[in-house]
Design a protein around this motif. Structure first.
Motif, mmCIF file in Angstrom:
data_model
loop_
_atom_site.group_PDB
_atom_site.id
_atom_site.type_symbol
_atom_site.label_atom_id
_atom_site.label_comp_id
_atom_site.label_asym_id
_atom_site.label_seq_id
_atom_site.Cartn_x
_atom_site.Cartn_y
_atom_site.Cartn_z
ATOM 1 N N ASP A 103 -16.083 -17.372 17.862
ATOM 2 C CA ASP A 103 -16.896 -18.881 17.892
ATOM 3 C C ASP A 103 -17.706 -18.837 17.228
ATOM 4 O OD1 ASP A 103 -15.351 -18.968 20.057
ATOM 5 O OD2 ASP A 103 -17.041 -17.817 21.891
ATOM 6 N N ALA A 104 -18.645 -18.100 16.756
ATOM 7 C CA ALA A 104 -19.614 -17.904 15.870
ATOM 8 C C ALA A 104 -18.856 -18.255 14.066
ATOM 9 C CB ALA A 104 -20.331 -17.112 15.931
ATOM 10 N N VAL A 105 -17.811 -18.004 14.221
ATOM 11 C CA VAL A 105 -17.714 -17.715 12.782
ATOM 12 C C VAL A 105 -16.329 -19.640 12.835
ATOM 13 C CG1 VAL A 105 -17.728 -15.418 12.266
ATOM 14 C CG2 VAL A 105 -15.773 -16.635 12.616
ATOM 15 N N LEU A 106 -16.263 -19.866 13.999
ATOM 16 C CA LEU A 106 -15.036 -20.613 14.104
ATOM 17 C C LEU A 106 -14.895 -21.850 12.686
ATOM 18 C CD1 LEU A 106 -12.319 -21.636 15.263
ATOM 19 C CD2 LEU A 106 -14.180 -23.290 17.559
ATOM 20 N N THR A 107 -16.135 -22.462 12.384
ATOM 21 C CA THR A 107 -16.639 -24.330 11.737
ATOM 22 C C THR A 107 -17.359 -23.693 10.635
ATOM 23 O OG1 THR A 107 -18.181 -24.881 12.900
ATOM 24 C CG2 THR A 107 -16.210 -25.517 13.721
ATOM 25 N N ASP A 126 -8.936 -16.450 13.105
ATOM 26 C CA ASP A 126 -9.649 -15.408 12.295
ATOM 27 C C ASP A 126 -10.350 -14.918 10.575
ATOM 28 O OD1 ASP A 126 -11.345 -15.764 15.990
ATOM 29 O OD2 ASP A 126 -10.165 -13.845 15.679
ATOM 30 N N LYS A 127 -8.843 -13.857 10.855
ATOM 31 C CA LYS A 127 -8.750 -14.004 9.416
ATOM 32 C C LYS A 127 -9.409 -14.965 7.992
ATOM 33 C CE LYS A 127 -4.716 -12.331 6.121
ATOM 34 N NZ LYS A 127 -3.594 -11.951 6.464
ATOM 35 N N GLN A 128 -8.929 -16.403 8.685
ATOM 36 C CA GLN A 128 -9.625 -17.159 7.551
ATOM 37 C C GLN A 128 -10.947 -17.353 7.271
ATOM 38 O OE1 GLN A 128 -6.588 -17.596 8.242
ATOM 39 N NE2 GLN A 128 -5.597 -16.993 6.816
ATOM 40 N N ASN A 129 -11.668 -17.319 8.388
ATOM 41 C CA ASN A 129 -13.196 -17.401 8.996
ATOM 42 C C ASN A 129 -13.282 -16.234 8.803
ATOM 43 O OD1 ASN A 129 -12.346 -20.193 9.845
ATOM 44 N ND2 ASN A 129 -12.485 -19.595 11.818
ATOM 45 N N PHE A 130 -12.820 -14.974 9.022
ATOM 46 C CA PHE A 130 -13.584 -13.308 8.618
ATOM 47 C C PHE A 130 -13.927 -13.915 7.248
ATOM 48 C CE2 PHE A 130 -14.306 -9.382 7.522
ATOM 49 C CZ PHE A 130 -15.310 -8.678 8.285
ATOM 50 N N THR A 131 -12.945 -14.456 6.175
ATOM 51 C CA THR A 131 -13.857 -14.172 5.021
ATOM 52 C C THR A 131 -14.620 -15.538 4.943
ATOM 53 O OG1 THR A 131 -10.985 -14.087 4.311
ATOM 54 C CG2 THR A 131 -12.101 -15.117 2.406
ATOM 55 N N ALA A 132 -14.557 -16.561 5.318
ATOM 56 C CA ALA A 132 -15.135 -18.149 4.907
ATOM 57 C C ALA A 132 -16.807 -16.410 5.321
ATOM 58 C CB ALA A 132 -15.256 -19.160 5.772
ATOM 59 N N VAL A 133 -17.497 -16.309 6.264
ATOM 60 C CA VAL A 133 -18.333 -16.101 6.975
ATOM 61 C C VAL A 133 -19.371 -15.273 6.357
ATOM 62 C CG1 VAL A 133 -17.854 -13.862 8.751
ATOM 63 C CG2 VAL A 133 -19.718 -15.437 9.467
ATOM 64 N N VAL A 134 -18.362 -14.163 5.199
ATOM 65 C CA VAL A 134 -18.327 -13.056 4.520
ATOM 66 C C VAL A 134 -19.007 -13.664 3.732
ATOM 67 C CG1 VAL A 134 -17.799 -11.021 2.907
ATOM 68 C CG2 VAL A 134 -17.229 -11.632 5.089
ATOM 69 N N GLU A 135 -18.412 -15.207 3.490
ATOM 70 C CA GLU A 135 -18.780 -15.386 2.211
ATOM 71 C C GLU A 135 -20.153 -16.203 2.407
ATOM 72 O OE1 GLU A 135 -17.256 -19.435 -1.039
ATOM 73 O OE2 GLU A 135 -16.060 -18.576 0.096
ATOM 74 N N GLU A 136 -20.322 -16.535 3.364
ATOM 75 C CA GLU A 136 -21.293 -17.795 4.141
ATOM 76 C C GLU A 136 -22.773 -16.433 4.170
ATOM 77 O OE1 GLU A 136 -24.220 -20.387 4.997
ATOM 78 O OE2 GLU A 136 -22.400 -20.868 4.374
ATOM 79 N N PHE A 137 -22.540 -15.579 4.762
ATOM 80 C CA PHE A 137 -23.355 -14.235 4.438
ATOM 81 C C PHE A 137 -23.803 -13.779 2.774
ATOM 82 C CE2 PHE A 137 -22.437 -12.773 8.827
ATOM 83 C CZ PHE A 137 -23.867 -12.676 8.813
ATOM 84 N N GLY A 182 -9.331 -6.501 20.747
ATOM 85 C CA GLY A 182 -10.421 -5.553 21.125
ATOM 86 C C GLY A 182 -11.472 -5.145 22.337
ATOM 87 N N ASN A 183 -11.932 -5.418 22.575
ATOM 88 C CA ASN A 183 -12.758 -4.748 24.147
ATOM 89 C C ASN A 183 -12.107 -5.811 24.902
ATOM 90 O OD1 ASN A 183 -14.202 -3.676 25.867
ATOM 91 N ND2 ASN A 183 -16.328 -4.569 25.263
ATOM 92 N N VAL A 184 -11.859 -5.895 26.376
ATOM 93 C CA VAL A 184 -11.257 -6.260 26.802
ATOM 94 C C VAL A 184 -12.035 -7.760 27.193
ATOM 95 C CG1 VAL A 184 -10.955 -6.871 29.606
ATOM 96 C CG2 VAL A 184 -10.375 -4.978 28.418
ATOM 97 N N GLY A 185 -11.955 -9.198 26.802
ATOM 98 C CA GLY A 185 -12.454 -10.071 27.298
ATOM 99 C C GLY A 185 -13.135 -11.004 25.171
ATOM 100 N N ASN A 186 -12.459 -10.013 24.439
ATOM 101 C CA ASN A 186 -13.248 -10.624 23.183
ATOM 102 C C ASN A 186 -12.255 -12.553 22.857
ATOM 103 O OD1 ASN A 186 -14.552 -7.922 23.153
ATOM 104 N ND2 ASN A 186 -13.362 -8.069 21.187
ATOM 105 N N VAL A 187 -12.972 -12.761 22.175
ATOM 106 C CA VAL A 187 -12.019 -14.387 21.894
ATOM 107 C C VAL A 187 -11.520 -13.928 20.797
ATOM 108 C CG1 VAL A 187 -12.665 -16.754 20.864
ATOM 109 C CG2 VAL A 187 -14.755 -15.208 22.668
#
Length: 441
Positions: free
Chosen positions: A153-157, A217-228, A207-212
């Motif tokens: 959710d945190a990295v969605l947009t 997520d794959k492309q959004n992980f790349t994007a959040v790494v870039e944002e960090f 991952g853990n039960v209940g994870n979104v």
């Protein structure tokens, strides 16, 4: 993969499993140690102080002078997609993080905390540790097995990513802690953290039960790494400092392909730490290796995981070898109820998990008692102890040294430790890792 449990540190590989950007500006050791040194990254867990392993022990054991980075585990991400700290069971432990006052006997510098100081707890002790060991960098590790629920959710947009990253930098790097019972407040933790470690378990995979989880997520992980990287560099221009960015990465090729664009993420990561453990564990009915350097001969699992297969998987996908930091465990997986002594207990049916603590210090103390003996497969690079009915994996100083030589000969980026509290009082495992990597103290 790491849980927040003291006794059972491993997590389910079968179900979930399982540096520096290539620019002159980020060349070297990733902001810790000297430029020509391999990284030695140790995780210190928020909860280990409750079992008597304090930040002070990182110093007295000799570990601190042999490390380049400490990752503090963990920081949580809320349903609103922001980093937060609070006192709530299962959600946060602000008391351990920055409220608990330490007496002089438990303090890194031998000075007791006072009621008036805004920062206490683990954070203040880490700041004192850094003052004593000037080259040591401390990162906040976000997520982990338990707290990866809302990463997706945190990295969605683009908007959510900017807000998420800003909240984490504000809370930890800028040190703007919540004000709680006389502790914390604006800037109270400034200078404690030198960067961010992303421990999302896992983008695009269960991952853990209940994870979104989402396919994007794959492309959004790349994007959040870039944002960090973007926001850390912007703040670094103000403070004239490079802030480190790393990520914990899985062993399972399926999880790698579902969640990570290897070539792209390493453009903005200083380094990535690779899962080098939990290849097997007590969720399975057979005794097995959990951190072997190579897949052992006769292993009943095909294909299987190993340190070398994990490294090869990342290299094949374009990760730069000098940015790959290999994880080593300071804990064991244990089985009991074994009735066959064939193969010295390896690959044999068991009735369940072995009782007792699984830290190296606890498991190694069993050797020579109750019939426990050490067995090694030097070709595969793994060891275990067995007494005819109970079996424990064992990463001892000799095995850690073997893995360190592999890291060095393969010109990889260094070694990572989960977790520092499993070592002996005199830091035998950390000493072996540093020496094997060619570091002298």
């Amino acid at each position: 993969m790491r849980t927040r449990l003291l006794i059972t540190v491993g997590t389910i590989v079968a179900a979930t499993a399982a540096g520096l950007p290539v620019t002159a500006a980020h060349a070297g050791s990733g902001g810790g140690g000297h430029d020509d040194e391999p990284r030695r990254v140790g995780y210190y867990t928020q909860w280990s102080n409750y079992s008597g392993y304090l930040v002070r022990n990182i110093d007295t054991s000799g570990q601190a002078r042999r490390l380049t980075h400490i990752n503090y585990a963990f920081g949580n991400v809320g349903a609103d997609g922001k980093c937060f700290i609070r006192n709530e069971p299962g959600q946060g432990d602000a008391w351990a993080d920055f409220q608990r006052g330490y007496p002089e006997a438990e303090s890194v510098d031998g000075k007791a905390d006072t009621a008036e100081q805004p920062l206490a707890g683990n954070f203040n002790q880490l700041r004192k540790l850094k003052a004593k060991h000037r080259d040591l960098k401390v990162l906040i590790s976000l997520g982990g097995w338990t707290w990866s629920k809302y990463f997706s959710d945190a990295v969605l947009t683009p908007e959510s990513r900017r807000a998420f990253v800003a909240s984490c930098i504000d809370l930890y790097v800028k040190g703007n802690l919540p004000a709680l019972d006389g502790r914390g407040g604006p800037g109270s933790a400034k200078g404690v953290f030198d960067g961010i470690d992303l421990d999302w378990e896992w983008p695009g995979s269960p991952g853990n039960v209940g994870n979104v989880i989402r396919p994007e997520d794959k492309q959004n992980f790349t994007a959040v790494v870039e944002e960090f990287r973007k926001q850390l560099d912007a703040y670094g221009r103000q403070t004239r400092k490079h802030y480190v960015l790393s990520a914990f990465l899985p062993a399972n090729p399926t999880a790698i392909d579902a969640g990570f664009e290897a070539r792209k993420i390493f453009r903005n990561l200083d380094f990535g730490t690779l899962q080098g453990y939990d290849f097997h564990g007590t969720w399975e009915p057979l005794t097995n290796q959990h951190s072997a350097l190579r897949v052992p001969s006769g292993n009943p699992t095909t294909p299987d995981f190993s340190v070398t297969s994990t490294v090869d998987a990342w290299l094949q996908r374009g990760a730069p070898r000098q940015q790959l930091v290999v994880g080593v465990p300071y804990y064991s997986q244990g089985w009991t109820g074994i009735t066959s002594t064939a193969n010295n207990g390896l690959f044999q049916p068991a009735t369940g998990a072995a009782p007792g603590l699984n830290t190296y210090r606890a498991v190694s103390a069993l050797i020579g008692t109750d019939g426990f003996r050490v067995y090694r497969d030097t070709a595969a690079g793994h060891a275990w102890i067995f007494n005819g009915s109970t079996f424990w994996t064992l990463d001892d100083p000799a095995l850690i040294a073997q893995k360190a030589r592999y890291i060095r000969t393969q010109r990889l980026g260094g070694g990572m430790i989960w977790s520092l509290d499993g070592d002996t009082d005199d830091g035998a495992l950390t000493r072996s890792l540093a020496a094997g990597l060619g570091c002298r103290f």
